[in-house]
Design a protein around this motif. Structure first.
Motif, short mmCIF file in Angstrom:
data_model
loop_
_atom_site.label_atom_id
_atom_site.label_comp_id
_atom_site.label_asym_id
_atom_site.label_seq_id
_atom_site.Cartn_x
_atom_site.Cartn_y
_atom_site.Cartn_z
N GLU A 32 5.50 7.90 7.56
CA GLU A 32 4.61 7.93 6.39
C GLU A 32 3.35 7.11 6.66
O GLU A 32 2.24 7.54 6.33
CB GLU A 32 5.33 7.41 5.15
CG GLU A 32 4.47 7.36 3.90
CD GLU A 32 3.90 8.72 3.48
OE1 GLU A 32 2.79 8.73 2.90
OE2 GLU A 32 4.54 9.76 3.74
N LYS A 39 1.08 9.05 8.95
CA LYS A 39 0.37 10.10 8.21
C LYS A 39 -0.83 9.52 7.49
O LYS A 39 -1.93 10.07 7.53
CB LYS A 39 1.30 10.79 7.20
CG LYS A 39 2.31 11.71 7.82
CD LYS A 39 3.22 12.31 6.76
CE LYS A 39 4.34 13.10 7.38
NZ LYS A 39 5.33 13.53 6.38
N ARG A 40 -0.63 8.40 6.81
CA ARG A 40 -1.73 7.77 6.06
C ARG A 40 -2.84 7.28 6.95
O ARG A 40 -4.00 7.26 6.55
CB ARG A 40 -1.20 6.63 5.20
CG ARG A 40 -0.37 7.14 4.04
CD ARG A 40 -0.08 6.04 3.09
NE ARG A 40 0.81 6.50 2.04
CZ ARG A 40 0.81 6.01 0.84
NH1 ARG A 40 -0.02 5.04 0.51
NH2 ARG A 40 1.66 6.46 -0.05
N GLU A 89 0.83 -1.21 0.00
CA GLU A 89 0.00 0.00 0.00
C GLU A 89 0.86 1.26 0.00
O GLU A 89 0.45 2.29 -0.54
CB GLU A 89 -0.94 0.02 1.22
CG GLU A 89 -2.09 -0.96 1.11
CD GLU A 89 -2.96 -0.96 2.35
OE1 GLU A 89 -2.97 0.05 3.09
OE2 GLU A 89 -3.63 -1.98 2.58
N LEU A 90 2.04 1.17 0.61
CA LEU A 90 2.96 2.31 0.63
C LEU A 90 3.83 2.37 -0.63
O LEU A 90 4.65 3.27 -0.77
CB LEU A 90 3.86 2.25 1.87
CG LEU A 90 3.16 2.43 3.22
CD1 LEU A 90 4.12 2.16 4.37
CD2 LEU A 90 2.56 3.82 3.34
#
Length: 192
Positions: free
Chosen positions: A36, A39-40, A23-24
């Motif tokens: 990160e 954040k998501r 997903e990243l």
């Protein structure tokens, strides 16, 4: 490092790590960025000194940052909201593991438990902490990543640098996931 985990947990953790990393947009040899993912997920991340702006006393901050305090990170909850606080004074590899550990509690949807009991003693659920330890390792260095790295490079020290973790964590993943056993059984690795 984790003790006894339920049957199938390690395989489930590897699958979750692969899904999250996909997903990243991460490749097999890409380092995992905990900030990160936070954040998501909409999970704010603060360092201990940043807690002063939220009203923490300078004395409390100093106590948490003392070397003998050994504070790494924690997740604060208010209803369904989460906040992760970590110690920025620790080495980068330890910070990555601490953040991944706290993220793992969130990803695994662990129940919220009080951190302190009567008299201020730390409460510890060894099952939940063991799961978060294993999941954190899987996020930071999935088995397939450790295998690929060791096949192509063979250096634990450089692997730790590549994945942004401590040498101890990288070695632990290589040992505990069976990568070293698989490599030792491989004729191409033994010939190096």
């Amino acid at each position: 490092m984790p003790g006894e985990l339920r049957r199938g947990f390690k395989a489930d953790a590897e699958r979750l790590a692969i899904d999250v990393r996909a997903e990243l947009g991460l490749g097999v040899l890409d380092p995992f960025d905990c900030i990160e993912l936070c954040k998501r997920l909409g999970v704010p991340v603060l360092t201990v000194p940043e807690l002063m702006s939220a009203g923490a006393s300078p004395r409390s901050i100093r106590c948490l940052l003392l070397p003998n305090a050994r504070f790494s990170a924690l997740t604060v909850a208010a209803g369904t909201k989460r906040l992760i606080v970590y110690n920025p004074a620790h080495p980068a590899g330890r910070r990555a593991n601490s953040l991944a550990h706290e993220l793992s509690h969130i990803l695994l949807e662990h129940p919220l438990l009080p951190a302190l009991g009567n008299g201020g003693c730390r409460l510890w659920n060894s099952t939940l902490e063991g799961e978060a330890d294993w999941q954190a390792g899987a996020l930071l260095v999935p088995r397939d990543s450790a295998l690929e790295w060791m096949r192509s490079n063979g250096s634990v020290e450089e692997g730790a640098i590549q994945f942004g973790v401590s040498q101890a964590l990288f070695q632990w993943r290589v040992n505990q996931t069976g990568v070293i056993r698989q490599l030792n059984a491989s004729t191409s690795f033994r010939r190096r």
